[in-house]
Motif scaffolding. Structure first.
Motif, PDB file in Angstrom:
ATOM      1  N   ASN A 115       0.838  -1.195   0.000  1.00 12.28           N
ATOM      2  CA  ASN A 115       0.000   0.000   0.000  1.00 12.28           C
ATOM      3  C   ASN A 115       0.875   1.247   0.000  1.00 12.28           C
ATOM      4  O   ASN A 115       2.100   1.178   0.113  1.00 12.28           O
ATOM      5  CB  ASN A 115      -0.995   0.000   1.168  1.00 12.28           C
ATOM      6  CG  ASN A 115      -0.325   0.048   2.524  1.00 12.28           C
ATOM      7  OD1 ASN A 115       0.673   0.745   2.728  1.00 12.28           O
ATOM      8  ND2 ASN A 115      -0.874  -0.678   3.491  1.00 12.28           N
ATOM      9  N   ASP A 116       0.230   2.400  -0.114  1.00 10.61           N
ATOM     10  CA  ASP A 116       0.986   3.644  -0.296  1.00 10.61           C
ATOM     11  C   ASP A 116       1.630   4.162   0.988  1.00 10.61           C
ATOM     12  O   ASP A 116       2.363   5.154   0.959  1.00 10.61           O
ATOM     13  CB  ASP A 116       0.105   4.731  -0.929  1.00 10.61           C
ATOM     14  CG  ASP A 116      -1.219   4.938  -0.204  1.00 10.61           C
ATOM     15  OD1 ASP A 116      -1.349   4.493   0.958  1.00 10.61           O
ATOM     16  OD2 ASP A 116      -2.132   5.536  -0.803  1.00 10.61           O
ATOM     17  N   THR A 117       1.394   3.488   2.112  1.00  9.33           N
ATOM     18  CA  THR A 117       2.119   3.804   3.345  1.00  9.33           C
ATOM     19  C   THR A 117       3.377   2.950   3.475  1.00  9.33           C
ATOM     20  O   THR A 117       4.451   3.441   3.820  1.00  9.33           O
ATOM     21  CB  THR A 117       1.223   3.587   4.580  1.00  9.33           C
ATOM     22  OG1 THR A 117       0.107   4.480   4.509  1.00  9.33           O
ATOM     23  CG2 THR A 117       1.994   3.858   5.869  1.00  9.33           C
ATOM     24  N   VAL A 118       3.259   1.677   3.186  1.00  8.29           N
ATOM     25  CA  VAL A 118       4.370   0.741   3.340  1.00  8.29           C
ATOM     26  C   VAL A 118       5.356   0.838   2.179  1.00  8.29           C
ATOM     27  O   VAL A 118       6.578   0.693   2.370  1.00  8.29           O
ATOM     28  CB  VAL A 118       3.833  -0.701   3.476  1.00  8.29           C
ATOM     29  CG1 VAL A 118       4.963  -1.719   3.507  1.00  8.29           C
ATOM     30  CG2 VAL A 118       2.980  -0.828   4.742  1.00  8.29           C
ATOM     31  N   ALA A 119       4.855   1.090   0.979  1.00 12.63           N
ATOM     32  CA  ALA A 119       5.714   1.087  -0.212  1.00 12.63           C
ATOM     33  C   ALA A 119       6.951   1.980  -0.078  1.00 12.63           C
ATOM     34  O   ALA A 119       8.071   1.531  -0.382  1.00 12.63           O
ATOM     35  CB  ALA A 119       4.905   1.479  -1.446  1.00 12.63           C
ATOM     36  N   PRO A 120       6.817   3.241   0.385  1.00 13.35           N
ATOM     37  CA  PRO A 120       8.023   4.076   0.484  1.00 13.35           C
ATOM     38  C   PRO A 120       9.050   3.549   1.486  1.00 13.35           C
ATOM     39  O   PRO A 120      10.230   3.912   1.411  1.00 13.35           O
ATOM     40  CB  PRO A 120       7.462   5.433   0.947  1.00 13.35           C
ATOM     41  CG  PRO A 120       6.023   5.414   0.577  1.00 13.35           C
ATOM     42  CD  PRO A 120       5.598   3.986   0.730  1.00 13.35           C
ATOM     43  N   LEU A 121       8.633   2.697   2.392  1.00 11.59           N
ATOM     44  CA  LEU A 121       9.525   2.208   3.446  1.00 11.59           C
ATOM     45  C   LEU A 121      10.289   0.955   3.041  1.00 11.59           C
ATOM     46  O   LEU A 121      11.484   0.828   3.332  1.00 11.59           O
ATOM     47  CB  LEU A 121       8.718   1.917   4.717  1.00 11.59           C
ATOM     48  CG  LEU A 121       7.972   3.109   5.345  1.00 11.59           C
ATOM     49  CD1 LEU A 121       7.047   2.620   6.445  1.00 11.59           C
ATOM     50  CD2 LEU A 121       8.969   4.124   5.893  1.00 11.59           C
TER      51      LEU A 121
END
Length: 364
Positions: free
Chosen positions: A47-53
């Motif tokens: 998801n767009d919260t986990v992806a950048p991490l």
């Protein structure tokens, strides 16, 4: 934050197949899961919260040996629906992936449940791997093969049992978890103690401060113990025909809260926490728990910064929502209650009026 290393592996035995749960930290996720990928096609769902991490290093490692595609979904329980499943299908179809594909769920319980359901249904079943990045998903939803999506009238009403090829629980991901999400995960940890092991409850009462301070070694031990409990239950009852239903302690009440309040407004663990108190109060009404037991349950939940009272929901509305629960059988609501701390039972041994009383928030 304590950086003590934690590494362990458990094995889940099911009729479908056996698979490992690797509990570790600071791992190369791609290298850890690569041996369990049987084909050459991989779809990472996140998801767009986990992806950048966590997405880039995972994708980079896997791209050395596999044809890798990515599907990034919006973050939130409100997106756990057929539209999101269709987005996963769209990526699979666009890349002409076939039955050799392995879906990788990189995220919390919502991502894991949807990825598993997509894997169970795409071409009538393909492999998938769980990389849970929240405490709640590490101790609960990533293990056991329950997959699915929500319906506006009920949580997790559409889905399938589909076991993963493996589960990688990296404790380091918890260092980026918001405090509220960590607490939500602790609700499921506390649940295992209440239904299966009173000694574990005592351990938690002592260790909760360290867990909330992100002591990864203590968190790893908690995850190991919870996964061990669940693995034993799943081995005996893969498709929830009997004993596995006990893992839903607090969930029937909690799902009422989630559905009524709107998916995502109460986190799953928060709703389960309030639901466990309601279940404990009903257990006390039946003479199975005493008042000090209920107070102890409230105290440990409060220590984890979890709610112990539900929102205001009209009794008839709550009863109506309970009627959609998967544990309803022949029109009769069945609940998981506590015979004692550490011992749960699936029962109908309660009067409707007792249930009505418990559904009044002031009672709890």
């Amino acid at each position: 934050m304590v950086s003590s290393l934690f590494n362990d592996t458990l094995l889940v035995n099911t009729q479908s197949h056996d698979y490992p749960i690797i509990i570790t930290q600071n791992s190369d996720m791609g290298a850890q899961i690569a041996p369990y990928i049987r084909g050459k096609q991989v779809l990472i769902v996140t998801n767009d919260t986990v992806a950048p991490l966590y997405l880039e290093p995972l994708q980079t490692t896997l791209s050395h040996d596999f044809d890798v595609a990515v599907c990034v979904l919006p973050d939130g329980e409100q997106y756990k629906n057929q539209d999101s499943i269709n987005q996963i299908y769209d990526v699979l179809m666009t890349h002409h992936f076939n039955r050799d594909v392995t879906l990788v769920a990189l995220g919390g319980g919502v991502v894991g449940d949807m990825t598993g359901f997509a894997a169970a249904s795409f071409m009538r079943g393909v492999d998938f791997i769980q990389i849970p990045t929240t405490l709640l998903s590490q101790v609960d939803s990533s293990v056991g093969g329950k997959t699915g999506i929500n319906h506006p009238k009920g949580k997790n009403m559409i889905g399938a049992f589909w076991q993963p090829r493996m589960v990688l629980a990296d404790m380091s991901t918890l260092t980026t978890l918001p405090a509220r999400e960590l607490s939500a995960g602790l609700a499921e940890v506390i649940k295992y103690a209440l239904i299966m092991d009173a000694d574990f409850l005592t351990w938690l009462e002592e260790k909760l401060p360290a867990m909330m301070a992100l002591d990864l070694a203590v968190l790893g031990e908690a995850v190991k113990r919870c996964c061990s409990y669940k693995a034993k239950v799943v081995a005996q009852d893969e498709r929830e025909a009997g004993q596995r239903a006990l893992l839903n302690f607090g969930h029937t009440f909690g799902h009422v809260i989630e559905t009524h309040e709107g998916y995502g407004n109460w986190l799953h663990g928060e709703a389960v926490a309030a639901g466990m108190v309601q279940a404990a109060v009903l257990s006390e009404m039946l003479g199975w728990l005493n008042q000090s037991d209920v107070i102890r349950i409230k105290n440990v939940l409060a220590q984890a910064n979890l709610p112990t009272t539900p929102p205001l929901i009209a009794t008839e509305t709550a009863l109506g929502l309970m009627g959609h629960d998967k544990k309803v059988k022949r029109g009769q609501i069945r609940l998981i209650l506590l015979k004692s701390l550490g011992e749960a039972v699936l029962t109908t041994e309660f009067a409707t009026e007792q249930l009505r009383d418990v559904l009044t928030p002031a009672t709890c």
